[in-house]
Enzyme design. Sequence first.
Site, mmCIF file in Angstrom:
data_model
loop_
_atom_site.group_PDB
_atom_site.id
_atom_site.type_symbol
_atom_site.label_atom_id
_atom_site.label_comp_id
_atom_site.label_asym_id
_atom_site.label_seq_id
_atom_site.Cartn_x
_atom_site.Cartn_y
_atom_site.Cartn_z
ATOM 1 N N THR A 1 21.264 -16.678 -32.626
ATOM 2 C CA THR A 1 19.837 -16.950 -32.781
ATOM 3 C C THR A 1 19.476 -18.137 -31.921
ATOM 4 O O THR A 1 20.295 -19.028 -31.745
ATOM 5 C CB THR A 1 19.579 -17.290 -34.264
ATOM 6 N N ARG B 1 16.126 -5.930 -44.102
ATOM 7 C CA ARG B 1 16.900 -7.160 -44.292
ATOM 8 C C ARG B 1 16.221 -8.318 -43.530
ATOM 9 O O ARG B 1 15.807 -8.180 -42.384
ATOM 10 C CB ARG B 1 18.320 -6.956 -43.774
ATOM 11 N N VAL B 2 16.119 -9.448 -44.184
ATOM 12 C CA VAL B 2 15.593 -10.658 -43.547
ATOM 13 C C VAL B 2 16.701 -11.704 -43.573
ATOM 14 O O VAL B 2 17.401 -11.849 -44.584
ATOM 15 C CB VAL B 2 14.346 -11.164 -44.306
ATOM 16 N N GLY B 3 16.859 -12.417 -42.480
ATOM 17 C CA GLY B 3 17.890 -13.450 -42.419
ATOM 18 C C GLY B 3 17.332 -14.820 -42.764
ATOM 19 O O GLY B 3 16.253 -14.961 -43.338
ATOM 20 N N ASP B 4 18.074 -15.835 -42.375
ATOM 21 C CA ASP B 4 17.688 -17.214 -42.699
ATOM 22 C C ASP B 4 16.631 -17.774 -41.743
ATOM 23 O O ASP B 4 15.908 -18.711 -42.094
ATOM 24 C CB ASP B 4 18.920 -18.114 -42.605
ATOM 25 N N GLY C 1 24.195 -17.955 -37.151
ATOM 26 C CA GLY C 1 25.343 -17.349 -37.813
ATOM 27 C C GLY C 1 24.871 -16.391 -38.888
ATOM 28 O O GLY C 1 23.735 -15.909 -38.843
ATOM 29 N N GLY D 1 23.170 -15.275 -41.756
ATOM 30 C CA GLY D 1 22.056 -15.915 -42.445
ATOM 31 C C GLY D 1 22.189 -15.976 -43.947
ATOM 32 O O GLY D 1 21.670 -16.898 -44.586
HETATM 33 C C1 SD4 Z 1 20.438 -13.985 -39.146
HETATM 34 N N1 SD4 Z 1 21.034 -16.227 -38.584
HETATM 35 O O1 SD4 Z 1 19.540 -13.169 -39.076
HETATM 36 C C2 SD4 Z 1 20.568 -14.977 -38.046
HETATM 37 C C3 SD4 Z 1 21.451 -14.419 -37.010
HETATM 38 C C4 SD4 Z 1 22.126 -15.443 -36.186
HETATM 39 O O2 SD4 Z 1 23.803 -16.121 -34.854
HETATM 40 O O3 SD4 Z 1 21.866 -16.555 -36.143
HETATM 41 N N2 SD4 Z 1 23.106 -15.182 -35.528
HETATM 42 O O4 SD4 Z 1 21.260 -14.008 -40.056
#
Ligand code: SD4
Length: 332
Positions: free
Chosen positions: A187, A215-218, A239, A241
């Site tokens: 990201t 799905r939603v990440g961080d 990383g 999320g």
């Molecule tokens: C997520 N954190 O959607 C994001 C993906 C990401 O390195 O950062 N990848 O989980």
Amino acid sequence: MTDRRQFLQAGALAAGALALPRARAQGSNGARVVSTWDFGVGANQAAWAVLSGGGSALDAVEAGARWAESELCNPTVGRCGNPDRDGVLSLDASIMDGDGRCGSVAALTDILHPVSVARKVMENTPHVMLVGEGAQQFAVAQGFERQRLLTPAAEKAWRDWLKTAQYTREINVERRGRPGDSSNHDTLGMLAIDATGRLAGACTTSGMAWKLHGRVGDSPIIGAGLYVDNEVGGATASGVGEEMMRNAASFLVVELMRQGRSPAEACREAIARLVRKRPEASKTLQVCFLALDKHGQVGAYALHRGFVFAVCDKDRQDDLRDSASVYRSEQT
Ligand code: SD4
């Protein structure tokens, strides 16, 4: 008397002559921008174009995130992102300034610049977060154009993935010098401090490739993927999320800095907490934190080796640094 007046006038002129270059230099003095991963170098340069002209941290991080969303064929951010397991490219983004103003969008489809939609949510609504169809409707009402974003390369990658349809949340492979490799997550998280000492941050991603639809990440969750406070500093994450969301991780890093930790110590302690809570999971997942304090100090820490971050200020525009990590190898 005459001599004294002449002396004062000469002094005033000299002060004016000194003040002018200082005022000009103020455009970049003390300003700094940091970003996750190797593509952060290009994003930083886009942000630096704003900061070096005396622009605000908020405008800078938006410009940097827009660069990553559009200019780069990156399978994890913006228009070149990989889709979810149904073949839908859905984007998450957030933006926050150090006064606590923030906006975000999640599971946004068919809009090129989610970070700018997030900023509109912040500035033009009483809300913080819009998701899915509502986020897209809002974007269109704000003048953003709907467009099909899924690239032929991303569609092919998805069709190849469908042959096995196995979902693993892998540790990222080492990216340095290998942009565009097949790691399934990365990201752009960006933090900036401008010449007036104000902070801002932005985060933008297509999230985990082949994720469940919806799905939603961080990254769009304020406090998980991004948090900024002018009194202390800012933090952002990259990383898997789910780990950041379980721990309100970016907020945690900022609060640790508030208690007196340096950015690097705060990132390391937040990572240590993750390991204590989920020791087994932490061996196979990547989590990376990047922090910038109000004095412009930078720090980072990751679970696994391979996290790099980019630093840009008036002295260097393409600095890429390796983060320290808990685990030295990629699998143990
Ligand atoms: C997520 N954190 O959607 C994001 C993906 C990401 O390195 O950062 N990848 O989980």
